[in-house]
Design an enzyme around this catalytic site. Sequence first.
Site, mmCIF file in Angstrom:
data_model
loop_
_atom_site.group_PDB
_atom_site.id
_atom_site.type_symbol
_atom_site.label_atom_id
_atom_site.label_comp_id
_atom_site.label_asym_id
_atom_site.label_seq_id
_atom_site.Cartn_x
_atom_site.Cartn_y
_atom_site.Cartn_z
ATOM 1 C CE LYS A 1 -34.672 88.846 -39.674
ATOM 2 N NZ LYS A 1 -35.568 88.109 -38.774
ATOM 3 N N GLY A 2 -36.630 92.384 -36.118
ATOM 4 C CA GLY A 2 -37.409 91.990 -34.951
ATOM 5 C C GLY A 2 -36.720 90.893 -34.148
ATOM 6 N N GLY A 3 -36.782 91.013 -32.824
ATOM 7 C CA GLY A 3 -36.271 89.967 -31.954
ATOM 8 C C GLY A 3 -34.782 89.968 -31.693
ATOM 9 C CB VAL A 4 -31.923 91.754 -33.013
ATOM 10 C CG1 VAL A 4 -32.155 90.938 -34.269
ATOM 11 C CG2 VAL A 4 -32.369 93.204 -33.219
ATOM 12 N N GLY A 5 -33.201 92.371 -29.786
ATOM 13 C CA GLY A 5 -32.872 93.038 -28.526
ATOM 14 C C GLY A 5 -32.854 94.551 -28.595
ATOM 15 C CG ASP B 1 -42.451 97.436 -31.897
ATOM 16 O OD1 ASP B 1 -43.513 97.188 -32.493
ATOM 17 O OD2 ASP B 1 -41.535 96.616 -31.768
ATOM 18 C CB THR C 1 -32.631 94.519 -24.080
ATOM 19 O OG1 THR C 1 -33.719 93.615 -23.888
ATOM 20 C CG2 THR C 1 -31.629 94.354 -22.956
ATOM 21 C CD GLU D 1 -29.450 83.606 -35.522
ATOM 22 O OE1 GLU D 1 -30.445 83.822 -36.253
ATOM 23 O OE2 GLU D 1 -29.530 83.021 -34.426
ATOM 24 C CB CYS E 1 -19.657 70.338 -25.432
ATOM 25 S SG CYS E 1 -19.506 70.533 -23.647
#
Length: 382
Positions: free
Chosen positions: A54-58, A83, A61, A266, A324
């Site tokens: 999915k987009g934005g999951v790394g 991409d 990296t 998530e 916390c």
Amino acid sequence: EISQAKISGYTLYQEKYRSVPMADEDFDDSDLPDPSLRNIIDQKSLQWVFVGGKGGVGKTTTSCALGVQLAKSRDKVLLVSTDPAHNLSDAFSQKIGRDPTPIQGFTNLHAMEIDANDDMEKLQQQMEHATASDDDDSNGGISALMAELTSSIPGIDEAMSFSELMKQVQSLDYDIVVFDTAPTGHTLRLLSFPTIMEKALGKVMELKDKFGGILGQAASMFGGNGAQMQDMLTGKLEETRAIINKVNDAFQDPDTTTFVCVCIPEFLSIYETERLVQELSKFGIDSHNIVVNQVLFPEKDAEEMGEWLKENNDKLPKEAQDICGKMMARKRMQDKYIGQCFDLYGDDFHVVLMPLLDHEVRGVEKIADFSESLVDPVDLET
């Protein structure tokens, strides 16, 4: 039937989210896959590694970190971004173009970023030059044909661009190529390219058989040779289909190709990963590695942390209590989805938990440090 996968440290998951309790003494985790990507590094027959999710999951990296680790044991490693929103340049903090660019600090690691739109424009220009007459408007016929083809068959432009990319990559003679792919939907289209090419050829032949005379007249009006244009386009599609079918056969060979799924703990990301795994299985693409990024304290257990917070909460300032509290809510949510991830994949997949860091992973040095966690994961027993 509920999977028997169990990861020490997730007692909250074991007690709360399993319908069947399981005694530790009855469980032997020695046969479970190692929670790292060491298997990819050690598999010397691998030539193609796709990293997607999915987009934005790394993904970028993870791709860069994997490339850095592969460079330690392979002679020539190439990172390719497919991409449209390229990030390799940002990740390595250096300019990377459509030709292989050496990564600073390495002699055997290169990267390149490709653009499907640029490739299609170049392909159209090549065909225009080959069919051009003395008339300045000779490109109109081929442009019309290409426009008709791309509008009739969605994805044909990406398929032809991918074919050109694979021709280029194969000619560069790298030991292994790591693809930083576009988000899941685009990646799944890549797997359907052989079907797209069959439709494209059928469409061109249909146009040629039924409307060849009309197309020829239309092309002649633009100063082009209609039959020559159609023959060249058909020939190009045949060539593209042959390349893609050959590449597809290689992609379905687990000895040469594997797919690394990347997600975060998530719901939507885990759901997308399951969809991706199912589609990869349908297309016969090997996938047995999942990287879970942005994990809060992967070595700690939410229940133990919660007990500490309960005992010490009154001693903390109000601001610290709020901070916390939010952190614990996030930790419990993550542990829930990590538990589900291990339940789904823990028996058959190498599931790697990558910690959420205090800083961005940018630049060669930070990517190299981050990459160590891919092959030497956090010890969940401590």
